[in-house]
Every structure is written in C-alpha cells, then in structure tokens.
Design a protein around this motif. Structure first.
Motif, PDB file in Angstrom:
ATOM      1  N   THR A 193      -5.839   3.106  -4.416  1.00  8.47           N
ATOM      2  CA  THR A 193      -4.846   2.130  -3.651  1.00  8.47           C
ATOM      3  C   THR A 193      -4.660   2.665  -2.246  1.00  8.47           C
ATOM      4  O   THR A 193      -4.002   1.931  -1.378  1.00  8.47           O
ATOM      5  CB  THR A 193      -3.380   2.186  -4.504  1.00  8.47           C
ATOM      6  N   GLY A 194      -5.254   3.661  -1.935  1.00  8.10           N
ATOM      7  CA  GLY A 194      -4.831   4.154  -0.498  1.00  8.10           C
ATOM      8  C   GLY A 194      -3.388   4.833  -0.503  1.00  8.10           C
ATOM      9  O   GLY A 194      -3.011   4.696   0.717  1.00  8.10           O
ATOM     10  N   LEU A 195      -2.720   4.992  -1.499  1.00  4.62           N
ATOM     11  CA  LEU A 195      -1.286   5.688  -1.691  1.00  4.62           C
ATOM     12  C   LEU A 195      -0.495   4.256  -1.198  1.00  4.62           C
ATOM     13  O   LEU A 195       0.283   4.197  -0.460  1.00  4.62           O
ATOM     14  CB  LEU A 195      -1.060   6.819  -0.443  1.00  4.62           C
ATOM     15  N   ASP A 196      -0.789   3.295  -2.037  1.00  7.60           N
ATOM     16  CA  ASP A 196      -0.227   1.733  -2.051  1.00  7.60           C
ATOM     17  C   ASP A 196      -0.140   1.420  -0.672  1.00  7.60           C
ATOM     18  O   ASP A 196       0.703   0.656  -0.033  1.00  7.60           O
ATOM     19  CB  ASP A 196       1.465   2.177  -2.424  1.00  7.60           C
ATOM     20  N   LEU A 197      -1.526   1.676   0.155  1.00  8.38           N
ATOM     21  CA  LEU A 197      -1.762   1.084   1.486  1.00  8.38           C
ATOM     22  C   LEU A 197      -1.287  -0.343   1.623  1.00  8.38           C
ATOM     23  O   LEU A 197      -0.485  -0.708   2.844  1.00  8.38           O
ATOM     24  CB  LEU A 197      -2.869   1.517   1.864  1.00  8.38           C
ATOM     25  N   LYS A 198      -1.831  -1.035   1.045  1.00  9.90           N
ATOM     26  CA  LYS A 198      -1.816  -2.450   1.121  1.00  9.90           C
ATOM     27  C   LYS A 198      -0.363  -2.934   0.978  1.00  9.90           C
ATOM     28  O   LYS A 198       0.051  -3.849   1.588  1.00  9.90           O
ATOM     29  CB  LYS A 198      -2.798  -3.395   0.116  1.00  9.90           C
ATOM     30  N   LEU A 199       0.147  -2.334  -0.251  1.00 12.61           N
ATOM     31  CA  LEU A 199       1.671  -2.939  -0.499  1.00 12.61           C
ATOM     32  C   LEU A 199       2.395  -2.474   0.670  1.00 12.61           C
ATOM     33  O   LEU A 199       3.520  -3.314   1.063  1.00 12.61           O
ATOM     34  CB  LEU A 199       2.051  -2.106  -1.538  1.00 12.61           C
ATOM     35  N   HIS A 200       2.440  -1.468   1.238  1.00 11.06           N
ATOM     36  CA  HIS A 200       3.148  -0.894   2.295  1.00 11.06           C
ATOM     37  C   HIS A 200       2.927  -1.574   3.584  1.00 11.06           C
ATOM     38  O   HIS A 200       4.108  -2.178   4.230  1.00 11.06           O
ATOM     39  CB  HIS A 200       2.913   0.665   2.731  1.00 11.06           C
ATOM     40  N   LEU A 201       1.633  -2.201   3.818  1.00  9.22           N
ATOM     41  CA  LEU A 201       1.308  -2.910   4.998  1.00  9.22           C
ATOM     42  C   LEU A 201       1.968  -4.430   4.842  1.00  9.22           C
ATOM     43  O   LEU A 201       2.948  -4.978   5.754  1.00  9.22           O
ATOM     44  CB  LEU A 201      -0.093  -3.401   5.173  1.00  9.22           C
TER      45      LEU A 201
ATOM     46  N   HIS B 163      -3.633  -1.827  15.603  1.00  2.30           N
ATOM     47  CA  HIS B 163      -4.136  -0.393  15.105  1.00  2.30           C
ATOM     48  C   HIS B 163      -3.825  -0.255  13.710  1.00  2.30           C
ATOM     49  O   HIS B 163      -4.624   0.590  12.950  1.00  2.30           O
ATOM     50  CB  HIS B 163      -3.388   0.684  16.019  1.00  2.30           C
ATOM     51  N   LEU B 164      -2.700  -0.716  13.367  1.00  2.00           N
ATOM     52  CA  LEU B 164      -2.303  -0.455  11.828  1.00  2.00           C
ATOM     53  C   LEU B 164      -3.615  -1.068  10.857  1.00  2.00           C
ATOM     54  O   LEU B 164      -4.235  -0.333  10.007  1.00  2.00           O
ATOM     55  CB  LEU B 164      -1.004  -1.104  11.391  1.00  2.00           C
ATOM     56  N   LEU B 165      -4.055  -2.234  11.265  1.00  2.00           N
ATOM     57  CA  LEU B 165      -4.951  -3.041  10.351  1.00  2.00           C
ATOM     58  C   LEU B 165      -6.217  -2.440  10.683  1.00  2.00           C
ATOM     59  O   LEU B 165      -7.136  -2.231   9.772  1.00  2.00           O
ATOM     60  CB  LEU B 165      -4.891  -4.341  10.903  1.00  2.00           C
ATOM     61  N   ASP B 166      -6.923  -1.875  11.818  1.00  3.99           N
ATOM     62  CA  ASP B 166      -7.717  -1.085  12.150  1.00  3.99           C
ATOM     63  C   ASP B 166      -7.969  -0.267  11.093  1.00  3.99           C
ATOM     64  O   ASP B 166      -9.020   0.323  10.589  1.00  3.99           O
ATOM     65  CB  ASP B 166      -8.075  -0.894  13.312  1.00  3.99           C
ATOM     66  N   LEU B 167      -6.973   0.890  11.231  1.00  2.80           N
ATOM     67  CA  LEU B 167      -6.923   2.284  10.595  1.00  2.80           C
ATOM     68  C   LEU B 167      -6.935   1.890   9.141  1.00  2.80           C
ATOM     69  O   LEU B 167      -7.563   2.508   8.312  1.00  2.80           O
ATOM     70  CB  LEU B 167      -5.802   3.005  11.012  1.00  2.80           C
ATOM     71  N   ALA B 168      -6.327   0.958   8.476  1.00  2.00           N
ATOM     72  CA  ALA B 168      -6.226   0.582   7.035  1.00  2.00           C
ATOM     73  C   ALA B 168      -7.530   0.351   6.682  1.00  2.00           C
ATOM     74  O   ALA B 168      -8.088   0.680   5.638  1.00  2.00           O
ATOM     75  CB  ALA B 168      -5.156  -0.441   6.860  1.00  2.00           C
ATOM     76  N   SER B 169      -7.824  -0.819   7.223  1.00  2.00           N
ATOM     77  CA  SER B 169      -9.444  -1.226   7.195  1.00  2.00           C
ATOM     78  C   SER B 169     -10.491   0.153   6.957  1.00  2.00           C
ATOM     79  O   SER B 169     -11.162   0.321   5.799  1.00  2.00           O
ATOM     80  CB  SER B 169      -9.890  -2.323   7.985  1.00  2.00           C
ATOM     81  N   TRP B 170     -10.463   0.959   7.847  1.00  2.00           N
ATOM     82  CA  TRP B 170     -11.254   2.146   8.045  1.00  2.00           C
ATOM     83  C   TRP B 170     -11.041   2.852   6.607  1.00  2.00           C
ATOM     84  O   TRP B 170     -11.962   3.610   6.025  1.00  2.00           O
ATOM     85  CB  TRP B 170     -11.041   2.783   9.217  1.00  2.00           C
TER      86      TRP B 170
END
Length: 251
Positions: free
Chosen positions: A18-26, A73-80
């Motif tokens: 989950t990337g440490l719940d990344l999508k949920l946090h975003l 930048h948040l979306l770019d970094l999250a995608s990467w």
C-alpha cells in the motif's frame, strides 16, 4: 551498523502492498476519493513536467519548488513511489541497516523514508525537511494517521532544524535538482555526528530523450560534486545492487 546484512530483509509487505496507506492518505489530504486518486496518479509525472521550466531557464529553483509546483509534486512522487516499490523497499532496508538516533530526511517528499525511520526502535527523532509546504503538510497528516507524529518534526530548510547534529542523513532523488549540490554535501557534513552515515543518490542527467528537464547536468557542476564527495566522505559498503549509496565523513 545496527544489524547484520542477513537480518534486515524483514517484513516490508505493508509498504510493498500500500505504500504505507499512501492512496488513502492522498485521498484524505486532497479531499477526494481513492478512485479519483487512481485516475490522477498516472498523470502525475506529466503534469509536473509540464509545469517545470528547463534548468537553463530556472532562475530561482527555490521559488519554483516552494510555490510553483503545488500539489502536482505529491501526485508525481506518489506515482513514482508506487511504481518503483521494489526499489524503494531496498532503500528502506538500508534505513534498517544504518539509521539510529537523530535522523535527517532532506527533501523528503511524500515522507516514505521519514515515516519508516520514525517507526524504527533505534531512531529517536526524525527531522523532515522539504521546501514545498504542501509536502510538509501532507507528511504531517500522514504521521498523525500512523501515530508517528511524536517522533517527527517538520522544517522548511536545514537551518530551521536548530543546532541538532545527525546520526543518519537521507537525501534521495534531490541532489540532481540543486544548482549547487557540492555546497549541500558540505552542509550535511557540518551537521553529522562522529560515526554517522549518509544515504545518498543522484542522477545528473536530463535523459536520453529529455525526459528529465528538471535535472542539472552541467559538467563543471558534476565534477565539482564528485571532488567534494571524494574529499570529504568515504563510501561504506552495502550489499544491495541499487543506485543509493552510503557514506561516512572522513573527518
């Protein structure tokens, strides 16, 4: 080093999943749904690249990264991070090997390394430094959601961290964005304790097709960077076949 190499390849399944719940946090931070985040993430890198001037035209990088990129930048970094999870997981293994005491995460982006470090028992405190106020706010929200906020402080720049010296420094995917990365190395050196380790990488290249227009690639800059690195730091071996490298101060 805190643990032998053979003991550090432990459970990173939550990050890989989950990337440490990344999508949920975003979704929470951007006040939208996970479905919308899934639709936005594939476009993240393109939107940031469209905003970014060429480095030859970038007269004030500080203002651009602080004011110009916004939440793109948040979306770019999250995608990467989600697309490169195996590589990121290897860098997290290096945190488990080397981090301790006071940790600096410089240019920490969406907070993956700061949050992971804060969860380690051998780490006392993490200073998360990022010039982008959206990144700082987002990671602060993530830290609270993960009950790690008592171990992380948030800063615009290195000077604002006070007089603390660090036992471990993380600076990943940042140096190639700086017009003077050599000076940044020396700034780290001034704040590193005896026995400290720095985890660094760099990519001074605009890409074979110009896909990284925001990276500096000047030959004199690169030569100066490596001269500064070699005069002041000694590489510390680690067994992972990745571009991130570990260093200790020579003095």
């Amino acid at each position: 080093m805190n643990k032998p190499f053979e003991e550090v390849d432990s459970d990173l399944r939550e990050f890989l999943k989950t990337g440490l719940d990344l999508k949920l946090h975003l979704a929470k931070y951007l006040k939208t749904t996970i479905n919308d985040i899934n639709n936005l993430l594939p476009k993240g890198s393109e939107e940031l690249a469209a905003l970014h001037p060429k480095t030859s035209e970038l007269t004030d990088p500080t203002s651009f990264y602080e004011e110009g990129v916004g939440t793109a930048h948040l979306l770019d970094l999250a995608s990467w991070h989600l697309g490169s999870a195996e590589y990121i997981a290897d860098t997290l293994k290096l945190l488990k090997m080397f981090s301790r005491g006071n940790v600096l995460d410089f240019g920490g982006g969406i907070g993956t390394h700061a949050l992971f470090a804060a969860a380690l028992d051998q780490v006392d405190h993490v200073c998360f430094v990022d010039i982008n106020p959206q990144n700082r706010s987002f990671v602060e929200q993530r830290a609270k959601a993960l009950a790690l906020d008592s171990k992380i402080s948030f800063h615009r720049d290195l000077n604002s961290t006070g007089n603390v010296c660090f036992d471990f420094v993380v600076c990943l995917d940042v140096l190639e964005h700086l017009p003077d990365p050599s000076s940044q190395l020396l700034s780290f050196l001034e704040r590193m304790n005896t026995g400290s380790i720095a985890l660094l990488n760099w990519y001074f290249f605009k890409g074979f097709s110009g896909e990284y227009p925001f990276h500096f690639d000047d030959e004199e800059l690169i030569e100066g960077f490596f001269n500064t690195l070699q005069k002041n730091f000694l590489e510390v071996f680690h067994p992972l076949l990745i571009t991130a490298r570990t260093y200790k101060p020579l003095i």
